[in-house]
Structure formats: structure tokens, C-alpha cells
Design an enzyme around this catalytic site. Structure first.
Site, PDB file in Angstrom:
ATOM      1  N   LYS A  84       0.919  -1.168  -0.148  1.00  0.00           N
ATOM      2  CA  LYS A  84       0.095  -0.025  -0.170  1.00  0.00           C
ATOM      3  C   LYS A  84       1.047   1.244   0.044  1.00  0.00           C
ATOM      4  O   LYS A  84       1.172   1.691   0.974  1.00  0.00           O
ATOM      5  CB  LYS A  84      -1.007  -0.089   0.896  1.00  0.00           C
ATOM      6  CG  LYS A  84      -2.266   0.751   1.163  1.00  0.00           C
ATOM      7  CD  LYS A  84      -3.103   0.391   2.134  1.00  0.00           C
ATOM      8  CE  LYS A  84      -4.222   1.792   2.528  1.00  0.00           C
ATOM      9  NZ  LYS A  84      -5.094   1.699   1.057  1.00  0.00           N
TER      10      LYS A  84
HETATM   11  N1  PMP Z   1      -7.480  -2.031  -2.995  1.00  0.00           N
HETATM   12  C1  PMP Z   1      -6.930  -0.628  -2.641  1.00  0.00           C
HETATM   13  C2  PMP Z   1      -6.199  -0.316  -3.871  1.00  0.00           C
HETATM   14  C3  PMP Z   1      -7.197  -0.064  -1.608  1.00  0.00           C
HETATM   15  O1  PMP Z   1      -6.323   1.114  -1.168  1.00  0.00           O
HETATM   16  C4  PMP Z   1      -8.021  -0.708  -0.349  1.00  0.00           C
HETATM   17  C5  PMP Z   1      -8.100   0.057   0.707  1.00  0.00           C
HETATM   18  N2  PMP Z   1      -7.295  -0.102   1.857  1.00  0.00           N
HETATM   19  C6  PMP Z   1      -8.475  -1.927  -0.501  1.00  0.00           C
HETATM   20  C7  PMP Z   1      -8.260  -2.685  -2.073  1.00  0.00           C
HETATM   21  C8  PMP Z   1      -9.372  -2.676   0.195  1.00  0.00           C
HETATM   22  O2  PMP Z   1      -8.435  -2.971   1.437  1.00  0.00           O
HETATM   23  P1  PMP Z   1      -8.767  -3.174   2.934  1.00  0.00           P
HETATM   24  O3  PMP Z   1      -9.991  -4.074   2.877  1.00  0.00           O
HETATM   25  O4  PMP Z   1      -7.721  -3.832   3.409  1.00  0.00           O
HETATM   26  O5  PMP Z   1      -9.172  -1.918   3.346  1.00  0.00           O
END
Ligand code: PMP
Length: 303
Positions: free
Chosen positions: A154
Site C-alpha cells: 500500500k
Molecule cells: N484496494 C486498494 C487499492 C485499497 O486502497 C484498499 C483500501 N485499503 C483496498 C483494496 C481494500 O483493502 P482493505 O480491505 O484492507 O481496506
């Protein structure tokens, strides 16, 4: 007074400032998390969802980007709780830890630079309209490929890609965009993973289709299996499979469980929130707000 964690300690929020030459600000060399805290009014309690899992993902993002964390996962969980308590919100919050290359130098690279970490939080309600379902388009922007910018980390810089797609969607009157990998496979939304139901099968793209390893995605896979006996199939999905799907939903920390009722101006199912999506939303909100004793281990109370 609101507070942030900055340069190793909790400080008044206005003091948490970085200089303009900071490497991460110039080159996108930071990694971050988005964590939700849910306020439960009846219990006068704030529950942080999957706190440890988020810091474990942060550690994996750091490894990929050669960012040294000066605190263990356990310490980071403790600091976050202390910070949440000190900010004393009595409403839903969003917590943002961000580890970054903090040296104030010009020049590319990941080594020989200082690393730092900040954590801040803010009140946060609905991100997408959960109640009535969203209208999405497929994006003309491809999702980054793992060997261009690592998709499973991320990384702050990655969100240029997501922002271009989101802006295009909004400017064209949609709520959200679905992005494809360069090979044409469906990857994900701009900040959400995607699930597609067709002919009684529930599918979601695998990790190797450039998705972020979503924590909500994992939660939902577990809930679907435990609560409804539905096994999610992880496989690549084509564009036109979206058009003929019976149900589609997006999930993420921000989006939670959002029903997609239209895609590229084609109605999904009967144009209303699908049956599985509706059931899943109900159990998900019960769980995250601390109203389902079976899943209390997913939550960390603040107060
Ligand atoms: N994809 C991206 C690109 C994101 O930024 C997020 C949010 N963090 C998600 C998917 C979903 O991930 P999570 O369920 O861990 O928030």
C-alpha cells in the site's frame, strides 16, 4: 485538542508537519494503512477493526519498500490505542499510519535514507453510499502491474493511479471505477476489492491480478464461508463477466460492503442490492460494531 503520533511521540496535531524536501513527498516513497474504528453508542465503546492485521500488512509494505519500522507490530497497536484514547472521539474514525522515507534530499533510491512513521486519525462516516447501491464504470486507466509499482504494497505513490481512475469516474457521473490489469483481467476498484456472483458462484480476483491484499476481502471470505456456507472462488475475471453478473459488490475499509447496481450503464441483476450482498452487509455491520460475540476477536476496544 487533537493529537498525532509523529517522530516517535504523541504531539498536538498541528505539530505533525513534514518539510517540502521530504523524500516521500517528492517521490511517493511511503506506505500506509487505513484502519476503521467503529463507535458503539449502546456500549459506549470504540472498536478498532483488525488492528494487528493492518500493522502486519504495513510491515509487509515496508519490507517491499525497504522502509525500516522502529516499532514492532505490538508496539504500533499499543501506540494506536493510546492515540485513539487521547483523541477521545465518540463517533466512527479512520486511522492512518504512514511509514515513509523521511530524509530531506534530492535523488532516487530506497537505501541510505531515514525512515519515519506518523499516525493520525479523523472522524469518518460513509465513504460510498451503502444504502442504495453504487453506479460504476470500467476505467480507461489500467491498474498498476506488480512489476511496475508493487500492487500488494500500500504505497503512497500508487494512489496516483487510483486517483486518475476515480477522477475519471466522478467526472463522468459515476460513483466509482473498476480497473483492469494490462492483460485485461478485472483487478479491483480504486480502493476496494471486488466480488462477482454469477450462476450461483461467487468469485473474486486472485492476488496475482494486481490487487491489494485486502483485509475486508479476507473478512468477507471468512464470513461467507462460516455464516452462509459459500466458498469464494479466487480466479481471474473478464470485463464482460461483469456485465452479465447476477450480483457485484465492492469491499474495503472505506467502502465496507458496497453493492454495485450498474456497471458501464448496464443494470446488474434487478438493479437493486443483491440478496447475498444484503445479508453480508447486515452481518458485517453487526460484527464491526461489536454486536456479534462470535467475532469479537476481530476487534480491539479503545476505552
Ligand atoms: N484496494 C486498494 C487499492 C485499497 O486502497 C484498499 C483500501 N485499503 C483496498 C483494496 C481494500 O483493502 P482493505 O480491505 O484492507 O481496506
Amino acid at each position: 485538542m487533537k493529537y498525532a503520533f509523529f517522530k516517535g511521540k504523541i504531539v498536538p496535531f498541528p505539530e505533525a508537519k513534514i518539510g517540502v524536501m521530504t523524500h516521500a513527498f517528492n517521490y511517493g516513497t511511503g506506505v500506509f494503512e487505513g484502519i476503521r474504528g467503529y463507535w458503539n453508542d449502546q456500549k459506549s465503546q470504540m472498536y478498532i477493526l483488525k488492528l494487528k492485521d493492518h500493522y502486519e500488512r504495513l510491515a509487509r509494505s515496508c519490507k517491499i519498500m525497504k522502509i525500516r519500522l522502529h516499532n514492532s507490530t505490538e508496539d504500533l497497536c499499543k501506540i494506536t490505542l493510546e492515540l485513539a484514547k487521547k483523541n477521545a472521539y465518540k463517533e466512527d474514525i479512520y486511522i492512518r499510519p504512514l511509514a515513509y522515507k523521511s530524509s530531506e534530499v534530492i535523488g532516487l533510491g530506497l537505501t541510505g535514507l531515514d525512515d519515519d512513521l506518523t499516525i493520525f486519525l479523523s472522524p469518518f462516516g460513509e465513504y460510498l453510499d451503502i444504502s442504495k447501491g453504487i453506479r460504476v464504470c470500467t476505467s480507461s486507466w489500467w491498474r498498476i502491474d506488480d512489476n511496475a509499482v508493487p500492487a500488494r504494497a500500500k504505497i503512497t505513490g500508487t494512489y496516483v493511479n487510483s486517483s486518475l481512475a476515480k477522477a475519471e469516474a466522478i467526472e463522468n457521473g459515476f460513483d466509482e471505477a473498476i480497473m483492469f490489469s494490462s492483460d485485461g483481467h478485472v483487478s479491483e476498484g480504486t480502493g476496494e476489492n471486488i466480488f462477482v456472483m454469477r450462476n450461483g458462484k461467487l468469485m473474486t480476483p486472485p492476488f496475482c491480478d494486481n490487487i491489494l491484499e485486502g483485509i475486508t476481502r479476507e473478512c468477507l471470505i471468512e464470513l461467507l464461508k462460516n455464516e452462509f456456507g459459500i466458498e469464494v472462488l479466487e480466479r481471474s475475471i473478464d470485463r464482460t463477466e461483469l456485465y452479465i453478473a447476477d450480483e457485484i459488490f465492492l469491499c474495503g475499509t472505506g467502502a465496507q460492503v458496497s453493492s454495485v447496481v450498474e456497471i458501464d450503464r448496464r443494470q446488474i441483476g434487478n438493479g437493486k442490492i443483491g440478496e447475498i450482498t444484503k445479508k453480508l452487509q447486515k452481518i458485517y455491520f453487526d460484527v464491526v460494531k461489536g454486536n456479534n460475540p462470535k467475532y469479537l476477536s476481530w476487534l480491539t476496544p479503545v476505552y
